[in-house]
Design a protein around this motif. Structure first.
Motif, mmCIF file in Angstrom:
data_model
loop_
_atom_site.group_PDB
_atom_site.id
_atom_site.type_symbol
_atom_site.label_atom_id
_atom_site.label_comp_id
_atom_site.label_asym_id
_atom_site.label_seq_id
_atom_site.Cartn_x
_atom_site.Cartn_y
_atom_site.Cartn_z
ATOM 1 N N GLY A 130 -16.294 -24.394 -0.353
ATOM 2 C CA GLY A 130 -15.400 -24.983 0.893
ATOM 3 C C GLY A 130 -16.504 -25.498 1.691
ATOM 4 O O GLY A 130 -17.728 -25.561 1.434
ATOM 5 N N ASP A 131 -16.205 -25.609 3.245
ATOM 6 C CA ASP A 131 -16.940 -26.142 4.299
ATOM 7 C C ASP A 131 -18.141 -25.216 4.796
ATOM 8 O O ASP A 131 -18.757 -25.649 5.910
ATOM 9 C CB ASP A 131 -15.909 -26.719 5.213
ATOM 10 C CG ASP A 131 -15.361 -28.182 4.898
ATOM 11 O OD1 ASP A 131 -16.002 -28.803 3.632
ATOM 12 O OD2 ASP A 131 -14.940 -28.785 5.327
ATOM 13 N N LEU A 132 -18.438 -24.354 4.036
ATOM 14 C CA LEU A 132 -19.582 -23.610 4.599
ATOM 15 C C LEU A 132 -20.787 -24.069 3.841
ATOM 16 O O LEU A 132 -21.743 -23.780 4.357
ATOM 17 C CB LEU A 132 -19.248 -21.979 3.965
ATOM 18 C CG LEU A 132 -18.568 -21.046 4.854
ATOM 19 C CD1 LEU A 132 -18.535 -19.658 4.166
ATOM 20 C CD2 LEU A 132 -19.059 -21.068 6.210
ATOM 21 N N TYR A 152 -8.690 -25.006 7.418
ATOM 22 C CA TYR A 152 -7.450 -25.647 8.468
ATOM 23 C C TYR A 152 -7.492 -27.033 8.378
ATOM 24 O O TYR A 152 -6.225 -27.631 9.102
ATOM 25 C CB TYR A 152 -8.063 -25.289 9.965
ATOM 26 C CG TYR A 152 -7.822 -24.119 10.464
ATOM 27 C CD1 TYR A 152 -8.512 -22.748 9.655
ATOM 28 C CD2 TYR A 152 -7.588 -23.764 11.577
ATOM 29 C CE1 TYR A 152 -8.301 -21.697 9.971
ATOM 30 C CE2 TYR A 152 -7.316 -22.370 12.167
ATOM 31 C CZ TYR A 152 -7.880 -21.391 11.389
ATOM 32 O OH TYR A 152 -7.899 -20.059 11.909
ATOM 33 N N GLN A 153 -8.198 -27.937 7.627
ATOM 34 C CA GLN A 153 -8.209 -29.214 7.706
ATOM 35 C C GLN A 153 -7.353 -29.990 6.831
ATOM 36 O O GLN A 153 -6.870 -29.499 5.834
ATOM 37 C CB GLN A 153 -9.743 -29.692 7.519
ATOM 38 C CG GLN A 153 -10.701 -29.213 8.492
ATOM 39 C CD GLN A 153 -12.153 -29.764 8.247
ATOM 40 O OE1 GLN A 153 -12.612 -29.195 7.313
ATOM 41 N NE2 GLN A 153 -12.425 -30.804 8.701
ATOM 42 N N SER A 154 -6.990 -31.037 7.349
ATOM 43 C CA SER A 154 -6.086 -31.934 6.498
ATOM 44 C C SER A 154 -6.619 -32.445 5.038
ATOM 45 O O SER A 154 -5.852 -32.421 4.107
ATOM 46 C CB SER A 154 -5.600 -33.334 7.162
ATOM 47 O OG SER A 154 -6.869 -34.157 7.205
ATOM 48 N N HIS A 155 -7.975 -32.543 4.701
ATOM 49 C CA HIS A 155 -8.602 -32.712 3.566
ATOM 50 C C HIS A 155 -8.367 -31.662 2.533
ATOM 51 O O HIS A 155 -8.353 -31.957 1.313
ATOM 52 C CB HIS A 155 -9.741 -33.470 3.574
ATOM 53 C CG HIS A 155 -10.931 -32.532 4.107
ATOM 54 N ND1 HIS A 155 -10.919 -31.127 3.689
ATOM 55 C CD2 HIS A 155 -12.077 -32.715 4.921
ATOM 56 C CE1 HIS A 155 -12.047 -30.603 4.293
ATOM 57 N NE2 HIS A 155 -12.738 -31.480 4.893
ATOM 58 N N ALA A 156 -7.789 -30.378 3.153
ATOM 59 C CA ALA A 156 -7.892 -29.151 2.175
ATOM 60 C C ALA A 156 -6.152 -29.331 1.966
ATOM 61 O O ALA A 156 -5.795 -28.583 1.024
ATOM 62 C CB ALA A 156 -8.359 -28.155 2.958
ATOM 63 N N GLY A 165 -18.361 -27.904 -0.155
ATOM 64 C CA GLY A 165 -17.210 -28.829 0.352
ATOM 65 C C GLY A 165 -17.293 -30.175 0.577
ATOM 66 O O GLY A 165 -16.402 -31.137 0.136
ATOM 67 N N HIS A 166 -18.657 -30.654 0.893
ATOM 68 C CA HIS A 166 -18.922 -32.073 0.916
ATOM 69 C C HIS A 166 -20.222 -32.120 0.019
ATOM 70 O O HIS A 166 -21.210 -31.537 0.200
ATOM 71 C CB HIS A 166 -19.159 -32.683 2.550
ATOM 72 C CG HIS A 166 -17.906 -32.511 3.249
ATOM 73 N ND1 HIS A 166 -16.947 -33.317 3.241
ATOM 74 C CD2 HIS A 166 -17.103 -31.446 3.523
ATOM 75 C CE1 HIS A 166 -15.719 -32.945 4.079
ATOM 76 N NE2 HIS A 166 -16.024 -31.820 4.372
ATOM 77 N N GLY A 167 -20.488 -33.253 -0.482
ATOM 78 C CA GLY A 167 -21.649 -33.536 -1.252
ATOM 79 C C GLY A 167 -21.493 -33.241 -2.795
ATOM 80 O O GLY A 167 -20.500 -32.445 -3.224
ATOM 81 N N GLY A 189 -16.664 -20.576 10.722
ATOM 82 C CA GLY A 189 -17.952 -21.491 10.755
ATOM 83 C C GLY A 189 -17.600 -22.938 11.063
ATOM 84 O O GLY A 189 -17.394 -23.297 12.252
ATOM 85 N N HIS A 190 -17.150 -23.760 10.021
ATOM 86 C CA HIS A 190 -16.527 -25.010 10.304
ATOM 87 C C HIS A 190 -15.177 -25.211 11.004
ATOM 88 O O HIS A 190 -14.888 -25.860 11.972
ATOM 89 C CB HIS A 190 -16.488 -25.859 9.030
ATOM 90 C CG HIS A 190 -16.498 -27.044 9.084
ATOM 91 N ND1 HIS A 190 -17.329 -28.058 9.674
ATOM 92 C CD2 HIS A 190 -15.449 -27.855 8.382
ATOM 93 C CE1 HIS A 190 -16.681 -29.232 9.536
ATOM 94 N NE2 HIS A 190 -16.038 -29.312 8.625
ATOM 95 N N THR A 191 -14.434 -24.140 10.503
ATOM 96 C CA THR A 191 -13.031 -23.881 10.948
ATOM 97 C C THR A 191 -13.037 -22.142 11.058
ATOM 98 O O THR A 191 -13.811 -21.793 10.541
ATOM 99 C CB THR A 191 -11.742 -24.405 10.199
ATOM 100 O OG1 THR A 191 -11.708 -23.930 8.957
ATOM 101 C CG2 THR A 191 -11.978 -25.941 10.192
HETATM 102 ZN ZN ZN Z 1 -14.593 -30.672 5.485
#
Ligand code: ZN
Length: 384
Positions: free
Chosen positions: A257-259, A154-158, A303-305, A238-240
């Motif tokens: 992703g952000d999982l 759902y996020q803007s960075h995606a 997703g991050h890292g 989860g995150h979204t």
């Molecule tokens: Zn993220």
């Protein structure tokens, strides 16, 4: 000649080169109007000279058409270098914090993978300027065309780089249904407003193109049975509220992703659910256990890292939430009130991870609320 007359003369000249008068005035759906042409349109509206006004309108139309063709016109931003994390896998690592002007909003990863006949990109980039800058860098590594692009959540960075890719000719953008709906109706405007606050130039040509996303619900296999096969799987909330991962059999790569968060601490934001996160993570592990040809050598892009593997990813994301759940449950059992939680939920083992100080309490409060009320907050603010 005063400067205003000079300007109008120059643009009348430039506009005079255009032969086709273009219809104007009806902004397309959700168009983000360019500030440069807006000023000229206002000027044209104030003129008493219809011929000059039409010339100026022609100029603004041409300018906006050009912008759209290029998706973005501006500097290549000094985003982090591309790392070739495996043969034909080009990875840019986002900042391990939230989006700011200093990191150009680029706080998550963007990755391009060479498949048999084209490139698959995971996430659009956090705005058109970042998407363009990534594209410019990528073209120094590969001449293959970009054919498929997946949006993780759902996020803007995606999502916010999507119009750039469409404008430069990438038409297969995939998103899970609910995530696409959210972005189309609620997420886009809010994200534009937010980025405008710190970096208006980053999003100047941006448009909401979610109505052109290819949508799916649970799973979509792109190019099944070919060397271009990509599995897109909604592993759950989860995150979204939904989370799309990608698995590429021919490359043995999992995009979580952000999982998946490595290095920096995962964040529970509005719309996040830690219990769903744990379940979705388990579904993701099951999926690759079934589908990966070589689980021990599975390349995991979180997703991050940085790029990782399944063991490390599990330790840094799944185990963290298990530990957090334990700490919060203990506090609840001891009768600790919500407002006193900060003193009872420190997790020293995680203190060195980036974003710990910003997130440890917020995450604990989110788990506390979910355990005590069963409620998850609205995802509209899920964008940090
Ligand atoms: Zn993220």
């Amino acid at each position: 000649m005063n400067s205003l007359t000079k300007t109008s003369a120059i643009f009348a000249l430039a506009a005079g080169l255009l032969t086709t008068p273009l219809a104007y005035g009806q902004a397309s759906n959700n168009a983000y109007e360019d500030e440069w042409s807006r000023a000229f349109k206002q000027y044209a509206a104030q003129l008493n000279d219809p011929v000059l006004a039409q010339s100026i309108l022609n100029y603004t139309a041409q300018h906006e058409r050009l912008l759209q063709q290029h998706g973005y016109i501006g500097r290549v931003l000094p985003i982090p270098a591309i790392e070739a994390v495996a043969p034909g896998v080009f990875f840019v690592k986002g900042a391990l914090m939230w989006g700011t002007l200093e990191n150009f909003g680029l706080n998550n990863n963007i990755t391009a993978v060479e498949l048999e006949s084209g490139i698959f990109v995971y996430n659009t980039g956090s705005n058109p300027a970042v998407a363009y800058s990534f594209h410019q860098k990528l073209q120094r590594h590969t001449a293959m065309p970009i054919k498929w692009l997946a949006i993780e959540n759902y996020q803007s960075h995606a999502n916010l780089g999507a119009s750039y890719w469409m404008d430069v000719g990438v038409h297969n953008l995939y998103s899970e249904q609910a995530a696409a709906d959210f972005w189309q109706v609620r997420g886009f405007d809010r994200a534009v407003q937010r980025v405008s606050e710190y970096g208006p130039l980053l999003i100047q040509p941006v448009r909401n193109v979610a109505d052109r996303y290819t949508r799916f619900e649970d799973r979509l296999v792109i190019n099944e049975g070919t060397g271009d096969e990509v599995h897109l799987v909604n592993f759950g909330g989860g995150h979204t509220p939904t989370m799309t991962g990608a698995f590429i059999p021919s490359k043995n790569i999992l995009f979580t992703g952000d999982l998946g968060f490595v290095e920096r601490l995962p964040g529970l934001l509005h719309g996040s659910s830690y219990s769903e996160w744990l379940q979705s993570f388990e579904r993701m592990v099951d999926y690759v256990t079934t589908h990966s040809p070589d689980l021990d050598n599975l390349l995991v892009i979180p997703g991050h890292g940085g790029a990782s593997n399944l063991t490390e990813l599990t330790r840094q994301t799944y185990d963290y939430f298990k530990d957090l759940e334990e700490v919060v449950k203990q506090a609840i059992e001891q009768g600790v009130a919500r407002q006193d939680l900060a003193r009872h939920v420190e997790m020293p083992a995680y203190r060195d991870r980036p974003m710990y100080s910003q997130l440890f309490l917020r995450n604990a409060l989110s788990v506390f609320d979910e355990l005590t009320t069963g409620q998850v907050s609205d995802p509209l603010l899920a964008d940090e």
